[in-house]
Scaffold this motif. Structure first.
Motif, PDB file in Angstrom:
ATOM      1  N   MET A 476       1.547 -18.556  67.649  1.00 65.62           N
ATOM      2  CA  MET A 476       2.106 -18.510  66.287  1.00 65.62           C
ATOM      3  C   MET A 476       2.035 -19.904  65.680  1.00 65.62           C
ATOM      4  O   MET A 476       2.116 -20.912  66.394  1.00 65.62           O
ATOM      5  CB  MET A 476       3.541 -17.989  66.322  1.00 65.62           C
ATOM      6  CG  MET A 476       4.512 -18.890  67.074  1.00 65.62           C
ATOM      7  SD  MET A 476       5.830 -18.004  67.920  1.00 65.62           S
ATOM      8  CE  MET A 476       5.023 -17.628  69.475  1.00 65.62           C
ATOM      9  N   GLY A 488       0.600 -15.586  62.426  1.00 67.76           N
ATOM     10  CA  GLY A 488       0.960 -14.889  63.654  1.00 67.76           C
ATOM     11  C   GLY A 488       2.243 -14.089  63.494  1.00 67.76           C
ATOM     12  O   GLY A 488       2.698 -13.854  62.367  1.00 67.76           O
ATOM     13  N   PRO A 489       2.837 -13.668  64.579  1.00 67.84           N
ATOM     14  CA  PRO A 489       2.393 -13.954  65.956  1.00 67.84           C
ATOM     15  C   PRO A 489       1.190 -13.100  66.361  1.00 67.84           C
ATOM     16  O   PRO A 489       1.116 -11.908  66.032  1.00 67.84           O
ATOM     17  CB  PRO A 489       3.617 -13.570  66.786  1.00 67.84           C
ATOM     18  CG  PRO A 489       4.309 -12.509  65.978  1.00 67.84           C
ATOM     19  CD  PRO A 489       4.078 -12.870  64.538  1.00 67.84           C
ATOM     20  N   ARG A 510       4.334  -7.295  69.321  1.00 64.92           N
ATOM     21  CA  ARG A 510       4.331  -8.239  68.189  1.00 64.92           C
ATOM     22  C   ARG A 510       5.613  -8.062  67.358  1.00 64.92           C
ATOM     23  O   ARG A 510       6.191  -9.047  66.889  1.00 64.92           O
ATOM     24  CB  ARG A 510       3.075  -7.979  67.343  1.00 64.92           C
ATOM     25  CG  ARG A 510       2.759  -9.086  66.346  1.00 64.92           C
ATOM     26  CD  ARG A 510       1.478  -8.800  65.593  1.00 64.92           C
ATOM     27  NE  ARG A 510       0.305  -9.043  66.414  1.00 64.92           N
ATOM     28  CZ  ARG A 510      -0.619  -8.134  66.692  1.00 64.92           C
ATOM     29  NH1 ARG A 510      -0.500  -6.892  66.230  1.00 64.92           N
ATOM     30  NH2 ARG A 510      -1.662  -8.454  67.433  1.00 64.92           N
TER      31      ARG A 510
END
Length: 559
Positions: A476, A488-489, A510
């Protein structure tokens, strides 16, 4: 056996095994009298199955490094890896002169050149030669039969007395080279009086006598006479006498010899240079020339008798060798017995060779290998000749050492004078008796590529974790000043799941990370705690959903 009594100010001989006891391999024993130290052998051992990525294990020589100014020399009993394999690594830390027979030092010198290590004095000795080491030690080399040329026992004498180190041996009355074990010298030492004997224990569990190397000569001759295609022999490169026997049969039946495998090529070249191996030049062919000769005119000598993953025979079996593939007409002879721990590797290779259609011959099927180690009756003879005051069984796993101690006791030795050694345990002998002293630093140092000792338990644990459960990288980008997520992540999976077929799993992982980030202070000072939280919560989530335990590695980029 008593603990040391320090009230008596006497000089004692100190014997410190740094390897080779409670294990087969890594042989190294330190002998110390006042300010003189002599080291016998300097060996390595194969890594265990759980030592992922490790190439070699060598003794911990912290004790020698602390006293390196007192080390007068290294004495080698013979040139097998478990007796010389650690030499280039240890000489960098503790340099000293080397003593051994012609082939032994030639093999050591080959290792030193590979490691670009020069300037180490070497002295070639003959059996019955004596060398002086420092003020207190004298070493006499005694010829013994073994599965390599130039094997010797050593009688090490100091003011405390004489210690006989048998090295690896067997009592072969018909050896290939005609030189039988020098029993008369052992008997002479026994007559004069021997303080202690360190005797190998490898075959102590086996009754009777070890078969002579000559016995397998007829087996090889019958196989070469009957073989219709190529013959591929896998064996230890250091067994020069057996190599000579195989090559003599090949030449007798009109075959040319091709060496495959780095150690096989290097050792055969060295052995020919010093006259230990005799092959007419016109009978040697290169691996690139194999296809120019009919199969019935080819002998291939290769490494891989222990099923090592990168050795020649293994790569041939799995069709990974660039120059040679196994054919159905091939006869493959594995002329070796498994080193303890290698049985599974060899079994896999043999099975694969059968899948390739080759005719496979190994020890369980025919007499294509004999041990180089003494069985019970030969060990009894050694005890009867040397008659030491104290006995220290070595070169064996703990059960072997225990059984060897029982064998010595059955021959009349006082159990109080038998010492079952531990690695790093100092044994002191002097006019006031034999004592156990302190424990010195000991264990195995792991060699991984060019790294020596930089792979420890933590690294091995991580490697095992990665090999079993895989890895998830959580990447990230965060703006430290604004304390906000920039990108991101993103999740990268290696060895955990195949991402394209498990997008829903990756997306749910995620989401877990997004919730953590939304609920956290993204200031730079909090990043270590943030990484730990991501690791812990993602680990819990994956365990609940999938019952898996991948290694989780959060990475924060400062953007």
């Amino acid at each position: 056996m008593s603990l040391r009594n320090d009230t008596a100010p006497v000089s004692r001989l100190r014997i410190v095994p740094l390897g080779g006891v409670e294990e087969i391999g890594k042989n190294m024993t330190v002998f110390e009298y006042e300010d003189d130290i002599v080291v016998v052998d300097c060996g390595s051992i194969f890594p265990k199955e759980d030592m992922l990525g490790v190439d070699l294990v060598i003794p911990d020589v912290t004790y020698l490094v602390e006293k390196k100014r007192n080390v007068r020399g290294y004495l080698f009993t013979h040139g097998h890896e478990d007796h010389i394999g650690a030499t280039p690594y240890i000489l960098r830390q503790v340099p000293a002169p080397l003593y051994g027979t012609k082939l032994t030092l030639a093999l050591v010198d080959l290792k030193l050149k590979e490691h670009r290590l020069s300037g180490i004095p070497m002295q070639v000795v003959q059996p019955r030669d004596e060398v002086r080491l420092g003020r207190h030690f004298t070493a006499k080399f005694i010829h013994v039969s073994h599965s390599i040329a130039g094997a010797c026992a050593i009688a090490l004498t100091c003011p405390a007395g004489t210690v006989v180190i048998t090295g690896d041996f067997k009592i072969d009355y018909t050896p290939i080279d005609g030189h039988v074990t020098d029993l008369s010298t052992f008997a002479s030492l026994g007559e004069k009086g021997v303080l202690a004997m360190l005797c190998e224990s490898t075959n102590v569990e086996r009754s009777g006598h070890t078969m002579s190397e000559m016995k397998i000569g007829s087996t090889f001759e019958n196989m070469f006479r009957d073989a219709k295609g190529r013959i591929i022999v896998a064996m230890f490169a250091s067994n020069i006498h057996r190599m000579q026997m195989v090559i003599d049969n090949a030449i007798r039946y009109g075959r040319r010899v091709c060496f495959i495998g780095r150690s096989m090529i290097n050792v055969s070249r060295v052995a020919m240079q010093i006259g230990e191996l005799r092959i007419p030049e016109e009978c040697i062919i290169d691996v690139d020339s194999l296809d120019q000769f009919p199969d019935e005119e080819v002998l291939v000598m290769t490494t891989g008798s222990q099923g090592e993953p990168m050795a020649g025979l293994t790569r041939m079996a799995y069709a990974e060798h660039r120059k040679l593939q196994i054919r159905q007409s091939d006869m493959v002879i594995i002329s070796a017995t498994p080193i303890p721990g290698n049985e599974k590797f060899i079994s896999r290779v043999i099975n694969q060779l059968y899948r390739c259609g080759a005719q496979v011959v190994y020890e369980a099927m025919a007499e294509v290998h004999v041990s180089g180690h003494a069985r019970q009756e030969e060990l009894k003879l050694m005890h009867a000749l040397v008659r030491p005051k104290y006995f220290i069984p070595v070169h064996g796993e703990y059960r072997m050492l225990w059984q060897h101690a029982e064998l010595a006791e059955s021959m009349g030795m006082d159990s109080q004078n038998i010492i079952l050694p531990e690695i790093g345990q100092v044994i002191e002998m002097g006019p006031d008796g034999c004592y156990l002293a302190e424990q010195v630093p000991n264990g195995g140092v792991l060699v991984d590529g060019l790294g020596i000792g930089d792979v420890g338990n933590v690294v091995l644990r991580d490697r095992k974790h990665l090999s079993q459960d895989g890895l998830i990288i959580v990447a990230m980008g965060i703006n430290r000043d604004d304390r906000r997520l920039v990108s991101g992540p993103d999740l990268i999976s290696r060895g955990f799941i195949y991402v394209r077929e498990n997008e829903d799993v990756i997306e749910s992982c995620r989401d877990v990370v997004r919730r953590i980030l939304a609920d956290s202070n993204l200031g730079g000072e909090n990043w270590p705690a943030l990484k730990n939280r991501i690791k812990d919560e993602l680990h819990r989530y994956i365990m609940e959903k999938m019952k898996r335990n991948p290694m989780i590695l959060p990475i924060i980029l400062d953007i």
